[in-house]
Write a protein that holds these residues in place. Structure first.
Motif, PDB file in Angstrom:
ATOM      1  N   HIS A  13      46.637 -40.573 -19.636  1.00 58.20           N
ATOM      2  CA  HIS A  13      47.038 -41.261 -21.225  1.00 58.20           C
ATOM      3  C   HIS A  13      46.177 -42.633 -20.964  1.00 58.20           C
ATOM      4  O   HIS A  13      45.889 -43.177 -19.863  1.00 58.20           O
ATOM      5  CB  HIS A  13      48.584 -41.337 -21.242  1.00 58.20           C
TER       6      HIS A  13
ATOM      7  N   LEU B 228      47.839 -45.066 -22.895  1.00 64.41           N
ATOM      8  CA  LEU B 228      48.960 -45.901 -23.587  1.00 64.41           C
ATOM      9  C   LEU B 228      49.324 -47.318 -22.749  1.00 64.41           C
ATOM     10  O   LEU B 228      49.887 -48.110 -23.431  1.00 64.41           O
ATOM     11  CB  LEU B 228      50.216 -45.081 -23.575  1.00 64.41           C
TER      12      LEU B 228
ATOM     13  N   GLU C 187      54.212 -49.409 -20.338  1.00 59.92           N
ATOM     14  CA  GLU C 187      55.383 -49.489 -21.103  1.00 59.92           C
ATOM     15  C   GLU C 187      55.442 -48.537 -22.349  1.00 59.92           C
ATOM     16  O   GLU C 187      56.508 -47.844 -22.484  1.00 59.92           O
ATOM     17  CB  GLU C 187      55.714 -50.946 -21.602  1.00 59.92           C
ATOM     18  N   GLN C 188      54.276 -48.166 -22.984  1.00 55.27           N
ATOM     19  CA  GLN C 188      54.395 -47.511 -24.398  1.00 55.27           C
ATOM     20  C   GLN C 188      54.510 -46.062 -23.825  1.00 55.27           C
ATOM     21  O   GLN C 188      55.184 -45.153 -24.157  1.00 55.27           O
ATOM     22  CB  GLN C 188      52.668 -47.535 -24.909  1.00 55.27           C
ATOM     23  N   ALA C 189      53.954 -45.426 -22.499  1.00 53.33           N
ATOM     24  CA  ALA C 189      54.246 -44.204 -21.958  1.00 53.33           C
ATOM     25  C   ALA C 189      55.487 -43.973 -21.647  1.00 53.33           C
ATOM     26  O   ALA C 189      56.072 -43.031 -21.944  1.00 53.33           O
ATOM     27  CB  ALA C 189      53.249 -43.950 -20.838  1.00 53.33           C
ATOM     28  N   ARG C 190      56.114 -44.986 -21.028  1.00 53.38           N
ATOM     29  CA  ARG C 190      57.622 -44.745 -20.459  1.00 53.38           C
ATOM     30  C   ARG C 190      58.420 -44.760 -21.958  1.00 53.38           C
ATOM     31  O   ARG C 190      59.097 -43.906 -21.900  1.00 53.38           O
ATOM     32  CB  ARG C 190      57.739 -45.934 -19.626  1.00 53.38           C
ATOM     33  N   SER C 191      58.178 -45.645 -22.881  1.00 51.07           N
ATOM     34  CA  SER C 191      58.829 -45.394 -24.036  1.00 51.07           C
ATOM     35  C   SER C 191      58.677 -43.931 -24.865  1.00 51.07           C
ATOM     36  O   SER C 191      59.897 -43.462 -25.232  1.00 51.07           O
ATOM     37  CB  SER C 191      58.345 -46.748 -25.242  1.00 51.07           C
ATOM     38  N   ARG C 192      57.576 -43.539 -24.839  1.00 53.63           N
ATOM     39  CA  ARG C 192      57.622 -42.049 -25.553  1.00 53.63           C
ATOM     40  C   ARG C 192      58.208 -41.040 -24.514  1.00 53.63           C
ATOM     41  O   ARG C 192      58.613 -40.022 -25.157  1.00 53.63           O
ATOM     42  CB  ARG C 192      56.038 -41.833 -25.401  1.00 53.63           C
TER      43      ARG C 192
ATOM     44  N   ASN D 151      60.369 -46.276 -12.701  1.00 53.94           N
ATOM     45  CA  ASN D 151      59.395 -45.423 -13.841  1.00 53.94           C
ATOM     46  C   ASN D 151      59.381 -43.984 -13.386  1.00 53.94           C
ATOM     47  O   ASN D 151      58.448 -43.207 -13.941  1.00 53.94           O
ATOM     48  CB  ASN D 151      58.012 -46.162 -13.549  1.00 53.94           C
TER      49      ASN D 151
ATOM     50  N   GLU E 176      50.719 -45.993 -15.168  1.00 55.50           N
ATOM     51  CA  GLU E 176      49.993 -46.971 -16.028  1.00 55.50           C
ATOM     52  C   GLU E 176      48.759 -45.969 -16.927  1.00 55.50           C
ATOM     53  O   GLU E 176      48.644 -45.972 -18.101  1.00 55.50           O
ATOM     54  CB  GLU E 176      49.043 -48.006 -15.559  1.00 55.50           C
TER      55      GLU E 176
ATOM     56  N   LEU F 187      52.081 -38.051 -25.671  1.00 50.70           N
ATOM     57  CA  LEU F 187      51.379 -38.985 -25.161  1.00 50.70           C
ATOM     58  C   LEU F 187      50.227 -39.353 -26.091  1.00 50.70           C
ATOM     59  O   LEU F 187      49.369 -40.046 -25.653  1.00 50.70           O
ATOM     60  CB  LEU F 187      50.995 -38.790 -23.719  1.00 50.70           C
TER      61      LEU F 187
END
Length: 92
Positions: free
Chosen positions: A11, A13, A16-21, A42, A59, A91
């Motif tokens: 991805h 992203l 942080e954005q990937a973890r949020s999704r 993570n 990441e 993602l």
């Protein structure tokens, strides 16, 4: 005998954005499929009767490993395909 699924999905992203999704997907799984989820850094650990696993959020990629129990093993490919579709959607 258990059957394993491993999927690596790249991805762009960021962590942080990937973890949020992935977190949003986990909340939905908890509601809809009674999956028990627990974050450790993570890494998202999850389990439900017949399946357990981990999602490592990095990441630039997400790595998912699932161990299927005896009853779900015959549906391994179907389950793997559905998981992969959900990861692609999450993602984007």
């Amino acid at each position: 005998m258990p059957s394993n699924i491993q999927i690596t999905r790249p991805h762009g992203l960021g962590l942080e954005q990937a973890r949020s999704r992935i977190h949003a997907v986990a909340r939905r799984l908890e509601r809809e499929l009674q999956v028990v989820c627990r974050w450790q850094g993570n890494r998202l650990w999850f389990r439900r009767p017949g399946a357990s696993g981990i999602i490592l959020v990095a990441e630039d990629q997400v790595v998912l490993e699932v161990q299927l129990g005896l009853w779900l093993a015959p549906m391994r490919q179907l389950i793997a395909d559905r998981i992969d579709q959900k990861l692609v959607t999450a993602l984007r």
